[in-house]
Scaffold this motif. Structure first.
Motif, mmCIF file in Angstrom:
data_model
loop_
_atom_site.group_PDB
_atom_site.id
_atom_site.type_symbol
_atom_site.label_atom_id
_atom_site.label_comp_id
_atom_site.label_asym_id
_atom_site.label_seq_id
_atom_site.Cartn_x
_atom_site.Cartn_y
_atom_site.Cartn_z
ATOM 1 N N GLN A 376 -29.080 11.843 31.088
ATOM 2 C CA GLN A 376 -29.999 12.318 32.122
ATOM 3 C C GLN A 376 -29.713 11.643 33.454
ATOM 4 N N ARG A 377 -29.436 10.356 33.417
ATOM 5 C CA ARG A 377 -29.113 9.650 34.660
ATOM 6 C C ARG A 377 -27.825 10.194 35.280
ATOM 7 N N GLY A 378 -26.822 10.458 34.436
ATOM 8 C CA GLY A 378 -25.557 10.983 34.937
ATOM 9 C C GLY A 378 -25.696 12.361 35.554
ATOM 10 N N LEU A 379 -26.500 13.213 34.929
ATOM 11 C CA LEU A 379 -26.702 14.552 35.471
ATOM 12 C C LEU A 379 -27.420 14.498 36.820
ATOM 13 N N LYS A 380 -28.405 13.608 36.953
ATOM 14 C CA LYS A 380 -29.097 13.463 38.231
ATOM 15 C C LYS A 380 -28.160 12.930 39.310
ATOM 16 N N GLN A 381 -27.320 11.971 38.950
ATOM 17 C CA GLN A 381 -26.425 11.367 39.926
ATOM 18 C C GLN A 381 -25.332 12.333 40.374
ATOM 19 N N ARG A 382 -24.795 13.124 39.443
ATOM 20 C CA ARG A 382 -23.622 13.941 39.765
ATOM 21 C C ARG A 382 -23.953 15.398 40.085
ATOM 22 N N ARG A 383 -25.247 15.744 40.082
ATOM 23 C CA ARG A 383 -25.575 17.144 40.311
ATOM 24 C C ARG A 383 -25.162 17.592 41.713
ATOM 25 N N HIS A 384 -25.167 16.669 42.661
ATOM 26 C CA HIS A 384 -24.777 17.036 44.022
ATOM 27 C C HIS A 384 -23.275 17.237 44.143
ATOM 28 N N ASP A 385 -22.527 16.491 43.353
ATOM 29 C CA ASP A 385 -21.067 16.562 43.444
ATOM 30 C C ASP A 385 -20.492 17.652 42.554
ATOM 31 N N SER A 386 -21.055 17.799 41.356
ATOM 32 C CA SER A 386 -20.474 18.734 40.386
ATOM 33 C C SER A 386 -20.534 20.168 40.863
ATOM 34 N N PHE A 387 -21.639 20.549 41.460
ATOM 35 C CA PHE A 387 -21.792 21.929 41.915
ATOM 36 C C PHE A 387 -21.966 21.977 43.434
ATOM 37 N N SER A 388 -21.119 21.229 44.116
ATOM 38 C CA SER A 388 -21.170 21.238 45.573
ATOM 39 C C SER A 388 -20.707 22.585 46.099
ATOM 40 N N GLY A 389 -21.202 22.940 47.277
ATOM 41 C CA GLY A 389 -20.849 24.221 47.866
ATOM 42 C C GLY A 389 -19.366 24.370 48.109
ATOM 43 N N ILE A 390 -18.698 23.260 48.446
ATOM 44 C CA ILE A 390 -17.255 23.320 48.729
ATOM 45 C C ILE A 390 -16.472 23.697 47.475
ATOM 46 N N LYS A 391 -16.829 23.076 46.343
ATOM 47 C CA LYS A 391 -16.103 23.369 45.103
ATOM 48 C C LYS A 391 -16.353 24.804 44.640
ATOM 49 N N ILE A 392 -17.597 25.249 44.731
ATOM 50 C CA ILE A 392 -17.909 26.614 44.320
ATOM 51 C C ILE A 392 -17.185 27.608 45.220
ATOM 52 N N ALA A 393 -17.205 27.342 46.534
ATOM 53 C CA ALA A 393 -16.511 28.234 47.466
ATOM 54 C C ALA A 393 -15.011 28.253 47.195
ATOM 55 N N GLN A 394 -14.452 27.094 46.868
ATOM 56 C CA GLN A 394 -13.024 27.008 46.571
ATOM 57 C C GLN A 394 -12.645 27.905 45.397
ATOM 58 N N ILE A 395 -13.431 27.833 44.334
ATOM 59 C CA ILE A 395 -13.120 28.629 43.145
ATOM 60 C C ILE A 395 -13.273 30.119 43.422
ATOM 61 N N PHE A 396 -14.345 30.484 44.087
ATOM 62 C CA PHE A 396 -14.558 31.905 44.355
ATOM 63 C C PHE A 396 -13.501 32.470 45.311
ATOM 64 N N ILE A 397 -13.102 31.686 46.300
ATOM 65 C CA ILE A 397 -12.074 32.156 47.228
ATOM 66 C C ILE A 397 -10.744 32.343 46.520
ATOM 67 N N VAL A 398 -10.369 31.353 45.702
ATOM 68 C CA VAL A 398 -9.093 31.450 44.975
ATOM 69 C C VAL A 398 -9.124 32.603 43.983
ATOM 70 N N SER A 399 -10.231 32.778 43.269
ATOM 71 C CA SER A 399 -10.311 33.850 42.274
ATOM 72 C C SER A 399 -10.234 35.227 42.929
ATOM 73 N N ILE A 400 -10.947 35.405 44.052
ATOM 74 C CA ILE A 400 -10.900 36.700 44.750
ATOM 75 C C ILE A 400 -9.516 36.941 45.350
ATOM 76 N N LEU A 401 -8.916 35.884 45.901
ATOM 77 C CA LEU A 401 -7.574 36.021 46.453
ATOM 78 C C LEU A 401 -6.567 36.417 45.376
ATOM 79 N N CYS A 402 -6.676 35.795 44.202
ATOM 80 C CA CYS A 402 -5.791 36.166 43.091
ATOM 81 C C CYS A 402 -6.023 37.626 42.671
ATOM 82 N N GLY A 403 -7.302 38.008 42.601
ATOM 83 C CA GLY A 403 -7.610 39.379 42.229
ATOM 84 C C GLY A 403 -7.029 40.390 43.200
ATOM 85 N N LEU A 404 -7.034 40.054 44.499
ATOM 86 C CA LEU A 404 -6.473 40.959 45.501
ATOM 87 C C LEU A 404 -4.944 40.978 45.464
#
Length: 638
Positions: A376-404
């Motif tokens: 529980q402590r680890g999830l609270k500490q890393r929730r900001h880093d694990s699902f940061s907007g930059i990482k999510i945007a990176q994956i979605f951009i790469v996936s859409i670019l590959c699809g195109l």
């Protein structure tokens, strides 16, 4: 305490019942087991490796003596301040007295005793140790930090709510209520002030009502007013029957006279030990007085410890040698005599009834409780880093670019399809590798601090990290496959889709495991990153896509390559050997997929072997990481 109750309600009110332990805990109440700390003739030597030694023919290992025959004692109710210039051995002595010298880091001789007995686990569990660098999780609030510490360090003789109450009481008495919902923060994250951080670190240690409290430069970097508050807290703690030992660099005159005993060090040598109020008279009797009438005593003592006296013609080395000789001839015998007279607590056993006699043995809580709290402590500490907007945007951009780029590729463009499969294996080799490779180097200080305190076993910490990272490791690859797979027009059959997804998820976990292993082995972010890049590039080059006819003498690399087995399984998940695809210039000729040049050397055999190889790597890399972590937090005293 119910093992199934793992949620932490940090806003729960303090429950006042007839049970005395449920009443607000006072950090200034009497210590359970007063401890007299004695150290005799401590000598500490370390080996210094020449960084250029491997390129020299006369490679030698130099030995350096850090502590040179230190003797002294401190009783319950006293504060011993260790003063000296940088590099004089203060932190080394404090670490030795706290039983935290790491294995293999040097050789310590002499004797350290606690109520005339050697260091034991009972002593360690009634000892608090506050490090200079305040190892705290930056994204946790003050309340969360103290509550999680209480749930881990306080034994099961306390109910869960009692532990939370005690954490809140400590927070109140340290004056942290004003910032209780503020995150700790870090170098690039705004949080609490430096003084508040230090009080949080002290609060973590006094939760267990320690008999011994060690602090490494608790006033470093603080203004005089904040430093005064910190030392006042230490003074009150000592008056409760605790033994407080602290290093301090350059205290103000107000702080100087709050210390009961003073140990002055110069290049590892003791040049004064005794009452702080008598220090100036001692040096004056030996002919060493300040050149001005009104001076901060600590300034004068640091000057002479550095070899700077009122006689400017005297060389620093000569002054230091004279001060060491003065100590040996005029003070050492008195220190030894006083030390030998401290036998009043020699036969008193050191036991904490709430720690040592609980039915869970040497650990304050069960394995499952430790795992749940750490998760529980680890999830609270890393929730900001694990699902940061930059990482999510990176994956979605790469996936859409590959699809195109691979938009609706047909079987007639078989080379393009297998290129996409290889890119998927390559991208999802590097991404999780560099996500996980920083895990343990970044948490080394925290892990070392908490393991040295006996807060939890290594196995629940490791398992909580592995389980806590699964959402980040698995959700983003699933999103990538869902977007890219259908945009690129790969095999739409459900069995083929789910097999491709499963292979990629296992590949992600294996690559992440390699990152954990490298990080745990190297424990240096730059070195681990470089090593990880070289290893992963080697695996990719031997993966069977870029070079299809690898020379025999180096072909063995593919059998340890993550990419080779993943690429093979991805191909098996899309095609069969006898499947036909349009070939030839006009596309009217039909050929077998198994005969395609880019697939023939990979082959459609040994699919089970490839799956088994990835399974072995999945477990093996994490076992290596766990074994590498076992050296963190080990001390010579157990």
């Amino acid at each position: 305490m119910d093992n199934q109750e793992v949620s932490v309600d940090v806003e729960a009110p303090i429950d006042k019942t007839n049970d005395d332990r449920s009443l607000p805990f006072s950090i200034f109440k009497k210590a359970n087991n007063p401890v007299t700390l004695k150290f005799e003739n401590l000598v500490y030597t370390v080996k210094l490796e020449d960084p250029n030694g491997c390129f020299r023919t006369n490679h030698k290992t130099e030995e350096r003596t850090i502590l040179k025959g230190l003797t002294g004692f401190v009783k319950p109710g006293e504060i011993l301040a260790m003063l000296g210039p940088s590099g004089s051995g203060k932190t080394s002595l404090l670490t030795a007295l706290g039983g935290r010298l790491g294995e293999g880091k040097g050789k310590l001789t002499g004797n350290i005793s606690y109520n005339n007995k050697p260091l034991s686990k009972a002593v360690k569990r009634t000892t608090g140790f506050v490090t200079q660098d305040d190892a705290l999780y930056p994204h946790l609030t003050v309340t969360e930090t103290l509550v999680f510490t209480a749930l881990l360090r306080l034994p099961n003789s306390f109910k869960k709510q009692e532990k939370i109450n005690q954490a809140k009481a400590v927070m109140t008495e340290l004056g942290l209520d004003r910032c209780k919902d503020t995150i700790i923060g870090g170098p690039f994250l705004r949080g609490v002030s430096g003084g508040e951080r230090k009080r949080v670190s002290i609060g973590q240690e006094i939760l267990i009502n320690p008999s011994l409290l060690f602090l490494d430069e608790p006033t470093s970097g603080l203004d005089s007013t904040t430093a005064q508050k910190i030392v006042s807290i230490l003074w009150e703690l000592a008056r409760g029957g605790r033994t407080v030992v602290t290093t301090i660099h350059q205290p103000s005159s107000r702080l100087f006279y709050m210390f009961d005993k003073l140990l002055l060090l110069s290049e590892g040598n003791p040049i004064y030990f005794g009452l702080g109020s008598n220090a100036m008279d001692y040096f004056a009797s030996g002919g060493y007085s300040p050149s001005v009438e009104r001076i901060n005593p600590s300034d004068f003592l640091l000057d002479i410890a550095n070899g700077i006296g009122s006689d400017e013609s005297q060389r620093p080395e000569a002054l230091k040698a004279a001060l060491v000789e003065l100590y040996k001839t005029h003070l050492l015998d008195n220190v030894i005599t006083d030390l030998e007279g401290q036998d009043d607590l020699s036969n008193k056993p050191i036991e904490n009834p709430h720690v040592e006699t609980n039915h869970f043995g040497e650990w304050p809580t069960t394995w499952w409780q430790q795992f749940c709290v750490l998760l529980q402590r680890g999830l609270k500490q890393r929730r900001h880093d694990s699902f940061s907007g930059i990482k999510i945007a990176q994956i979605f951009i790469v996936s859409i670019l590959c699809g195109l780029l691979w938009w609706q590729t047909k079987l007639s463009r078989l080379q393009d399809q297998i290129g996409l499969l290889f890119f998927m294996s390559s991208f999802w080799a590097f991404f999780p590798l560099f996500q996980q490779i920083f895990t343990f180097p970044q948490e080394r200080a925290m892990l070392q601090k908490e393991r040295s305190s006996g807060m939890y076993r290594l196995s629940p910490y490791f398992m909580s990290r592995v389980v806590g990272d699964l959402p980040m490791e698995l959700i983003l690859p699933c999103c990538f496959v869902l977007i890219t797979y259908f945009m690129a027009g790969l095999n739409h059959h459900p069995a083929n889709f789910f097999l491709t997804l499963l292979v990629l998820l296992v590949h992600v976990l294996v690559s992440g495991g390699l990152g954990l292993a490298l990080g745990a082995l190297v424990m240096d972010q730059k070195s681990a990153t470089t090593l990880g890049s070289v290893i992963m590039l080697t695996f990719l080059l031997a993966g069977g896509y870029y070079v299809q006819h690898v020379p025999v003498f180096i072909s063995w690399i593919k059998y340890v390559s993550i990419g080779y087995y993943t690429y093979k399984l991805l191909i098996l998940g899309q095609y069969t050997a006898n499947e036909l695809y349009p070939c030839g210039d006009d596309g009217k000729l039909k050929c077998h997929v198994g005969d395609f040049e880019g697939i023939k050397n990979i082959g459609f055999h040994s699919g089970l072997v490839s799956a088994l190889a990835l399974a072995v790597m999945l477990v093996g890399y994490r076992v290596i990481a766990y074994l590498a972590l076992m050296r963190i937090g080990k001390t010579k005293s157990g």
